[in-house]
Design an enzyme around this catalytic site. Structure first.
Site, PDB file in Angstrom:
ATOM      1  N   TYR A 169       0.832  -1.200   0.000  1.00 22.93           N
ATOM      2  CA  TYR A 169       0.000   0.000   0.000  1.00 22.93           C
ATOM      3  C   TYR A 169       0.869   1.254   0.000  1.00 22.93           C
ATOM      4  CZ  TYR A 169      -2.644   3.971   1.036  1.00 22.93           C
ATOM      5  OH  TYR A 169      -3.137   5.239   0.924  1.00 22.93           O
ATOM      6  N   HIS A 218      -3.529   1.054   6.372  1.00 24.86           N
ATOM      7  CA  HIS A 218      -4.606   0.867   5.397  1.00 24.86           C
ATOM      8  C   HIS A 218      -5.503  -0.324   5.754  1.00 24.86           C
ATOM      9  CE1 HIS A 218      -5.969   2.072   1.189  1.00 24.86           C
ATOM     10  NE2 HIS A 218      -5.766   3.200   1.827  1.00 24.86           N
TER      11      HIS A 218
HETATM   12 MG    MG Z   1      -5.205   6.490   4.639  1.00 25.82          MG
END
Ligand code: MG
Length: 412
Positions: A169, A218
């Protein structure tokens, strides 16, 4: 239906939606026209991944309710739209509501000849401190990116480093990272929990102590894994650890925060003002960072800012590329006027966005500078916007690659 006590002076005469994707992100903007020639307002209704659903909600369902309303009745219109569908909230409905709500605040500022932050009580600070994202395929690349941002004047930097597989991410992944696994492009939580403390150890070693470091999980960890990560990061004094658990597990957030030695930031996936408020009242967050359009606009967000102020929680409104410049201006209005301000996520819009949206806030040398023009101070060149039509599927295609090495789907 105009309330009987409300004289129909300046009323809403038109509702239009404009979707434009100059950065490959679908920005949804609502324009409200009024009975006063030349007076109009702009609001952010951006839900990049489901923009067509937001447009349909606005055009088919909300526009007939809004046209003819008095522009001064912001709270009345916001509540009327909120309750009008019986089933309430969710990112589609709230983004549509946000577009109308923010456009009404823009009109209010223009009528008063004041920027919206002055309507909210005025500036408590000059410009707004922001953090930017540093990322790289390796730890070394990430840290060099961060060093460049620090050299450019930023005191707060978010660090994300790539991993084997395509699901890293906020940083480039490495295809085929697990060649013997059923899904060679997978994302490994074991690797992530081992690598992330190494990233921050190297960052403190190279960048020193005079910088605030942030990290975004995330939503990929279980509550216990989140505590494990937070404790492993204690020596590196993070400014905040973001979204350690998924919204499905928000009821576990207070226990995660209680066991975490680093501040917890959360809220961008909250899709109602009530659920965002519970993050604060339950003791689940040190910083609240909603996506303002996903909770219905400025009217609910200012209530949250007040709640944060009274609860000892700070704000860090969500604002990467999937917030329009109108939404960015709304974030800055909250930042300028709220004592609860902690930090603002920043995005450096490319030149084409500044051309499409004259007055787009400028981010430089660690600060975002809001426009001092009435309303949001942000306009929209619809002809130029039309040259950058919406795009389909980019985020969805990436999200479909976020899987574990065994092939099971992971939260993106
Ligand atoms: Mg964020």
């Amino acid at each position: 239906m105009i309330p009987p006590w409300s004289a129909p002076d300046v009323t809403i005469t038109g509702v239009r939606t404009i979707v434009t994707a100059p950065e490959g992100v679908n920005l949804v903007v609502v324009r409200l026209d009024t009975s006063t020639p030349g007076l109009y307002g702009l609001g952010c209704a951006t839900f990049h991944q489901r923009f067509a659903a937001v447009v349909a909600t606005l055009c088919t369902h909300l526009a007939p309710l809004v046209i003819g309303q008095r522009v001064a009745d912001i709270s009345e219109i916001s509540r009327m739209l909120h309750f009008s569908g019986y089933w309430r909230d969710g990112p589609v409905l709230n983004s549509a509501l946000s577009g109308v709500d923010m456009a009404l605040w823009d009109i209010a500022g223009k009528r008063a000849g004041m920027p919206v932050y002055e309507l909210l009580g005025g500036r408590l600070r000059g410009d707004v401190p922001v953090y930017l994202h540093a990322s790289g395929e390796t730890i070394a690349e990430t840290i060099e990116h961060a060093a460049a941002l620090i050299d450019a004047g930023f005191s707060h930097v978010r660090l994300q480093t790539g991993q084997p597989g395509l699901g890293a991410y906020g940083a480039p992944g490495r295809p085929g990272g697990y060649p013997d696994a059923p899904y060679p492009d997978g994302w490994s939580v074991r690797h992530y929990l081992a690598q992330t403390p190494r990233l921050f150890a190297a960052a403190r070693d190279r960048l020193g102590d005079d910088v605030e470091l942030l990290h975004d999980v995330h939503s990929r960890l279980t509550p216990k894994q989140a505590v494990t990560l937070a404790r492993s990061l204690e020596p590196y004094r993070l400014y905040f650890l973001e979204d350690p658990v998924a919204p499905e597990h928000y009821d576990r957030l207070p226990s995660v925060r209680a066991a975490s030695p680093v501040p917890i930031a959360c809220g961008e996936l909250a899709v109602s003002v009530a659920s965002a408020a519970r993050l604060v009242t339950s003791g689940g967050v040190d910083l609240l960072r909603c996506h303002v359009s996903a909770i219905g606009g400025l009217t609910p967000a200012r209530k949250l800012a007040d709640l944060c102020e009274l609860s000892g929680v700070q704000t860090a409104w969500h604002a990467p590329a999937d917030v329009s410049p109108v939404g960015a201006a709304a974030n800055l209005a909250l930042d300028l006027a709220s004592p609860a301000f902690g930090i603002q996520e920043g995005h450096v819009y490319p030149d084409i966005v500044h051309e499409i949206f004259p007055g787009t806030p400028v981010v430089a040398a660690g600060y975002a500078r809001p426009s001092a023009a009435p309303g949001w101070g942000v306009d929209l060149d619809e002809r130029l916007a039309a040259e950058h039509p919406p795009v389909l599927g980019g985020h969805e295609r990436w999200a479909a690659t976020v899987r574990r090495p065994d092939g099971a789907i992971e939260a993106p």
